[in-house]
Design a protein around this motif. Structure first.
Motif, PDB file in Angstrom:
ATOM      1  N   ILE A 266       0.819  -1.209   0.000  1.00  0.00           N
ATOM      2  CA  ILE A 266       0.000   0.000   0.000  1.00  0.00           C
ATOM      3  C   ILE A 266       0.856   1.263   0.000  1.00  0.00           C
ATOM      4  O   ILE A 266       0.554   2.239  -0.685  1.00  0.00           O
ATOM      5  N   GLU A 267       1.946   1.231   0.766  1.00  0.00           N
ATOM      6  CA  GLU A 267       2.809   2.419   0.856  1.00  0.00           C
ATOM      7  C   GLU A 267       3.412   2.781  -0.493  1.00  0.00           C
ATOM      8  O   GLU A 267       3.517   3.962  -0.840  1.00  0.00           O
ATOM      9  N   LEU A 268       3.788   1.747  -1.260  1.00  0.00           N
ATOM     10  CA  LEU A 268       4.348   2.013  -2.589  1.00  0.00           C
ATOM     11  C   LEU A 268       3.283   2.611  -3.506  1.00  0.00           C
ATOM     12  O   LEU A 268       3.558   3.543  -4.274  1.00  0.00           O
ATOM     13  N   GLN A 269       2.067   2.088  -3.418  1.00  0.00           N
ATOM     14  CA  GLN A 269       0.981   2.621  -4.239  1.00  0.00           C
ATOM     15  C   GLN A 269       0.727   4.090  -3.903  1.00  0.00           C
ATOM     16  O   GLN A 269       0.556   4.924  -4.799  1.00  0.00           O
ATOM     17  N   ILE A 270       0.694   4.403  -2.614  1.00  0.00           N
ATOM     18  CA  ILE A 270       0.480   5.786  -2.200  1.00  0.00           C
ATOM     19  C   ILE A 270       1.620   6.677  -2.680  1.00  0.00           C
ATOM     20  O   ILE A 270       1.400   7.796  -3.165  1.00  0.00           O
ATOM     21  N   SER A 271       2.834   6.166  -2.579  1.00  0.00           N
ATOM     22  CA  SER A 271       3.998   6.934  -3.030  1.00  0.00           C
ATOM     23  C   SER A 271       3.916   7.254  -4.520  1.00  0.00           C
ATOM     24  O   SER A 271       4.203   8.391  -4.945  1.00  0.00           O
ATOM     25  N   ARG A 272       3.489   6.277  -5.315  1.00  0.00           N
ATOM     26  CA  ARG A 272       3.356   6.505  -6.765  1.00  0.00           C
ATOM     27  C   ARG A 272       2.296   7.560  -7.054  1.00  0.00           C
ATOM     28  O   ARG A 272       2.456   8.401  -7.934  1.00  0.00           O
ATOM     29  N   MET A 273       1.197   7.513  -6.306  1.00  0.00           N
ATOM     30  CA  MET A 273       0.126   8.479  -6.521  1.00  0.00           C
ATOM     31  C   MET A 273       0.530   9.881  -6.037  1.00  0.00           C
ATOM     32  O   MET A 273       0.108  10.886  -6.611  1.00  0.00           O
ATOM     33  N   LYS A 274       1.363   9.948  -4.991  1.00  0.00           N
ATOM     34  CA  LYS A 274       1.868  11.246  -4.539  1.00  0.00           C
ATOM     35  C   LYS A 274       2.709  11.901  -5.636  1.00  0.00           C
ATOM     36  O   LYS A 274       2.598  13.104  -5.896  1.00  0.00           O
ATOM     37  N   LEU A 275       3.563  11.101  -6.269  1.00  0.00           N
ATOM     38  CA  LEU A 275       4.407  11.628  -7.348  1.00  0.00           C
ATOM     39  C   LEU A 275       3.548  12.094  -8.520  1.00  0.00           C
ATOM     40  O   LEU A 275       3.828  13.134  -9.136  1.00  0.00           O
ATOM     41  N   LEU A 276       2.502  11.343  -8.828  1.00  0.00           N
ATOM     42  CA  LEU A 276       1.594  11.739  -9.902  1.00  0.00           C
ATOM     43  C   LEU A 276       0.931  13.067  -9.573  1.00  0.00           C
ATOM     44  O   LEU A 276       0.839  13.964 -10.431  1.00  0.00           O
ATOM     45  N   CYS A 277       0.458  13.189  -8.332  1.00  0.00           N
ATOM     46  CA  CYS A 277      -0.209  14.430  -7.926  1.00  0.00           C
ATOM     47  C   CYS A 277       0.751  15.616  -7.957  1.00  0.00           C
ATOM     48  O   CYS A 277       0.373  16.724  -8.378  1.00  0.00           O
ATOM     49  N   GLU A 278       1.971  15.407  -7.513  1.00  0.00           N
ATOM     50  CA  GLU A 278       2.959  16.480  -7.551  1.00  0.00           C
ATOM     51  C   GLU A 278       3.179  16.960  -8.983  1.00  0.00           C
ATOM     52  O   GLU A 278       3.318  18.158  -9.238  1.00  0.00           O
ATOM     53  N   ARG A 301      -6.467   6.209  -4.248  1.00  0.00           N
ATOM     54  CA  ARG A 301      -6.384   6.665  -5.628  1.00  0.00           C
ATOM     55  C   ARG A 301      -5.998   8.145  -5.691  1.00  0.00           C
ATOM     56  O   ARG A 301      -6.233   8.902  -4.746  1.00  0.00           O
ATOM     57  N   ALA A 302      -5.456   8.548  -6.827  1.00  0.00           N
ATOM     58  CA  ALA A 302      -5.200   9.963  -7.085  1.00  0.00           C
ATOM     59  C   ALA A 302      -6.444  10.549  -7.736  1.00  0.00           C
ATOM     60  O   ALA A 302      -6.837  10.123  -8.824  1.00  0.00           O
ATOM     61  N   ASN A 303      -7.082  11.491  -7.059  1.00  0.00           N
ATOM     62  CA  ASN A 303      -8.266  12.175  -7.591  1.00  0.00           C
ATOM     63  C   ASN A 303      -7.827  13.446  -8.312  1.00  0.00           C
ATOM     64  O   ASN A 303      -7.206  14.317  -7.711  1.00  0.00           O
ATOM     65  N   ILE A 304      -8.179  13.549  -9.592  1.00  0.00           N
ATOM     66  CA  ILE A 304      -7.803  14.703 -10.399  1.00  0.00           C
ATOM     67  C   ILE A 304      -9.056  15.534 -10.651  1.00  0.00           C
ATOM     68  O   ILE A 304      -9.983  15.090 -11.341  1.00  0.00           O
ATOM     69  N   GLU A 305      -9.094  16.725 -10.055  1.00  0.00           N
ATOM     70  CA  GLU A 305     -10.221  17.626 -10.253  1.00  0.00           C
ATOM     71  C   GLU A 305      -9.893  18.584 -11.394  1.00  0.00           C
ATOM     72  O   GLU A 305      -8.834  19.230 -11.388  1.00  0.00           O
ATOM     73  N   VAL A 306     -10.799  18.649 -12.370  1.00  0.00           N
ATOM     74  CA  VAL A 306     -10.555  19.452 -13.572  1.00  0.00           C
ATOM     75  C   VAL A 306     -11.402  20.726 -13.530  1.00  0.00           C
ATOM     76  O   VAL A 306     -12.638  20.659 -13.512  1.00  0.00           O
ATOM     77  N   ASN A 307     -10.740  21.866 -13.520  1.00  0.00           N
ATOM     78  CA  ASN A 307     -11.413  23.165 -13.641  1.00  0.00           C
ATOM     79  C   ASN A 307     -11.455  23.499 -15.124  1.00  0.00           C
ATOM     80  O   ASN A 307     -10.436  23.864 -15.725  1.00  0.00           O
ATOM     81  N   SER A 308     -12.620  23.368 -15.733  1.00  0.00           N
ATOM     82  CA  SER A 308     -12.733  23.472 -17.188  1.00  0.00           C
ATOM     83  C   SER A 308     -12.313  24.841 -17.729  1.00  0.00           C
ATOM     84  O   SER A 308     -11.733  24.926 -18.820  1.00  0.00           O
ATOM     85  N   LYS A 309     -12.583  25.890 -16.984  1.00  0.00           N
ATOM     86  CA  LYS A 309     -12.227  27.236 -17.452  1.00  0.00           C
ATOM     87  C   LYS A 309     -10.719  27.404 -17.546  1.00  0.00           C
ATOM     88  O   LYS A 309     -10.186  27.958 -18.510  1.00  0.00           O
ATOM     89  N   GLU A 310     -10.008  26.898 -16.527  1.00  0.00           N
ATOM     90  CA  GLU A 310      -8.552  27.039 -16.514  1.00  0.00           C
ATOM     91  C   GLU A 310      -7.862  25.997 -17.394  1.00  0.00           C
ATOM     92  O   GLU A 310      -6.837  26.279 -18.008  1.00  0.00           O
ATOM     93  N   ALA A 311      -8.428  24.778 -17.426  1.00  0.00           N
ATOM     94  CA  ALA A 311      -7.790  23.699 -18.186  1.00  0.00           C
ATOM     95  C   ALA A 311      -8.068  23.805 -19.682  1.00  0.00           C
ATOM     96  O   ALA A 311      -7.315  23.255 -20.499  1.00  0.00           O
ATOM     97  N   GLY A 312      -9.159  24.476 -20.042  1.00  0.00           N
ATOM     98  CA  GLY A 312      -9.507  24.594 -21.451  1.00  0.00           C
ATOM     99  C   GLY A 312     -10.400  23.482 -21.940  1.00  0.00           C
ATOM    100  O   GLY A 312     -10.795  23.454 -23.114  1.00  0.00           O
TER     101      GLY A 312
END
Length: 369
Positions: A266-278, A301-312
Motif C-alpha cells: 500500500i505504501e508504494l501505491q500511495i507513493s506513486r500516486m503522490k508523485l503523480l499528484c505532484e 487513488r489519485a483524484n484529479i479535479e478538472v477546472n474546465s475554465k482554466e484547463a480549457g
C-alpha cells in the motif's frame, strides 16, 4: 509487444481499477502457467469442481465452496440454490419459480447497476426482488415488514456503486436473517477480505476471482455446506450457460493458494500516486489529491479535479481524449459529471503513472477535444 497488440488491438493502460470491462486483473506467472497446462489436459469436471470447493473453503473459512464463471453468475446461482435447493425438478424449472419461496429482500439503495442490473442477476436465479426502504434511508422495520412465507433470502450488496449512508448494516441484516431463519446472501464481488463475512455469520458469500484475488476470469461462492451442494447442483439448470471451465478452476485454485502471500504494498501505491499528484498539480486547471476508496477498502487513488475554465476542457473531454489515444488510457470516471477523474494504482505497470501524467499534460497543452 503483447498478445493483444499482435492481434491488432490498441494498447491499453488501465488506471481505472480491476474492472471487468478492461479484463479485470493481470494474473501471476504461476497462475498463467497453470491456465496453459490445464487447457492442454483433461480432467473429470465434477471432481475438479469439488476440489475447487475444498480450496475455497480452506481460504475463506467456510464449510464449502463453489466455483463460478464470475461474481454475477454467483448471484444467480446463489439465489437459485436457496429457491430450488438440490431438488432437480425445481432446478430444471428455474428461472420460473412460481409456487416456491422465491422473494429476495434487498435494500433500495443497493439496487445497483454494475455493468448489468443486480435485479436481473437475481431474476436469472428465479428470484423475485423485493426492494425495501428508500434510496438513502432503510429502517430495520422495512426489512422485517417485508418478510413473509415467500421470502427465500435477504441479500446485501457491498459495492462502491451502492448508497453508503442510511442503509442497515451487514450485522443487522444477519441478525434479522438468523432470527427469522432465512438465508443471508452477501455479494462481496470486489472485496479483499475473503474470511470477514463468513466469520460474521453470512450463509452465502460471493466473490470475483478476477478482481482482488487477481485470478483468472472466474468467481467463487462460499458458505454453508448444504447451500454449496445446492449451488453446484445448479449446473444442471440455470448454471449450465454460466459454467466455468477446467482452466478457470485450476487457475482459481492457484490464485487462492497464493493470496495469503500476496503483498499489496500500500505504501508504494500511495507513493506513486503522490508523485503523480505532484506532477499534475503544476498543470493549470488541475488539482490532484489522494483519496481512499468510498467503500472503505485499502485502496488509495489519485483524484484529479478538472477546472474546465482554466484547463480549457472539462473532465469528460479529457477522459475522451485519453481513451481515444494509443495507448488508450482509462481512468476511473465515476465522478466525471462533477469534474473528477481518478487514477487507481493497483493495475498500473511500472512507470505507467508517468505516461499518464505526460499524456494529460500533452492533451491540455494542445487543447485536444
Amino acid at each position: 509487444m503483447d498478445v493483444f497488440t499482435r492481434l491488432g488491438l490498441k494498447q491499453v493502460i488501465n488506471a481505472s481499477g480491476k474492472m471487468t470491462v478492461l479484463g479485470a486483473s493481470a494474473v501471476s506467472e504461476e497462475v498463467a502457467q497453470t491456465l496453459k497446462e490445464a487447457s492442454q489436459n483433461y480432467v473429470d469436471i465434477d471432481e475438479i469442481m469439488e476440489l475447487t470447493g475444498t480450496v475455497i473453503a480452506e481460504v475463506t473459512g467456510a464449510e464449502d465452496g463453489c466455483p463460478t464463471s464470475g461474481a454475477a453468475a454467483g448471484i444467480a446461482i446463489s439465489v437459485a440454490s436457496v429457491i430450488a435447493g438440490t431438488n432437480l425438478t425445481h432446478i430444471e424449472r428455474l428461472p420460473y419459480s412460481d409456487g416456491l419461496k422465491n422473494q429476495v429482500i434487498v435494500q433500495k439503495g443497493q439496487q445497483i447497476h454494475f455493468g448489468a442490473s443486480i435485479a436481473q442477476m437475481i431474476s436469472l436465479g428465479g428470484g423475485k426482488v423485493v426492494e425495501v426502504g428508500q434510496a438513502n434511508k432503510v429502517e430495520a422495520e422495512h426489512i422485517e415488514e417485508a418478510i413473509n412465507e415467500h421470502t427465500a433470502a435477504l441479500m446485501y450488496i457491498k459495492s462502491h456503486h451502492a448508497i453508503q449512508k442510511g442503509m442497515q448494516s451487514i450485522e443487522k441484516m444477519i441478525e434479522i436473517a438468523k432470527r427469522y431463519q432465512i438465508p443471508f446472501i452477501m455479494d462481496a464481488a470486489a472485496e479483499e477480505d475473503f474470511q470477514k463475512y463468513i466469520a460474521m455469520g453470512a450463509d452465502i458469500v460471493i466473490y470475483s476471482g478476477g478482481k482482488a484475488l487477481e485470478g483468472p476470469t472466474s468467481g467463487f461462492i462460499c458458505g454453508k455446506k448444504v447451500l454449496m451442494e445446492a449451488c453446484r447442483k445448479q449446473y444442471k439448470g440455470i448454471g449450465r450457460p454460466m459454467k466455468i471451465g477446467k482452466e478457470g478452476m485450476a487457475g482459481l485454485m492457484v490464485a487462492l493458494k497464493q493470496y495469503s502471500h500476496k503483498d499489496e504494498n500500500i505504501e508504494l501505491q500511495i507513493s506513486r500516486m503522490k508523485l503523480l499528484c505532484e506532477d499534475l498539480n503544476g498543470v493549470p486547471g488541475l488539482t490532484c489529491m489522494i483519496k481512499q476508496d468510498e467503500a472503505g477498502r485499502e485502496i488509495y487513488r489519485a483524484n484529479i479535479e478538472v477546472n474546465s475554465k482554466e484547463a480549457g476542457m472539462d473532465a469528460a473531454e479529457l477522459l475522451h481524449a485519453l481513451e481515444s489515444g494509443n495507448p488508450a488510457i482509462y481512468l476511473r470516471h465515476h465522478y466525471v459529471n462533477i469534474g473528477i477523474l481518478s487514477v487507481d494504482p493497483r493495475p498500473l505497470l511500472k512507470g505507467q503513472e508517468e505516461t499518464i501524467a505526460e499524456k494529460i499534460r500533452l492533451i491540455l497543452a494542445r487543447g485536444v477535444r
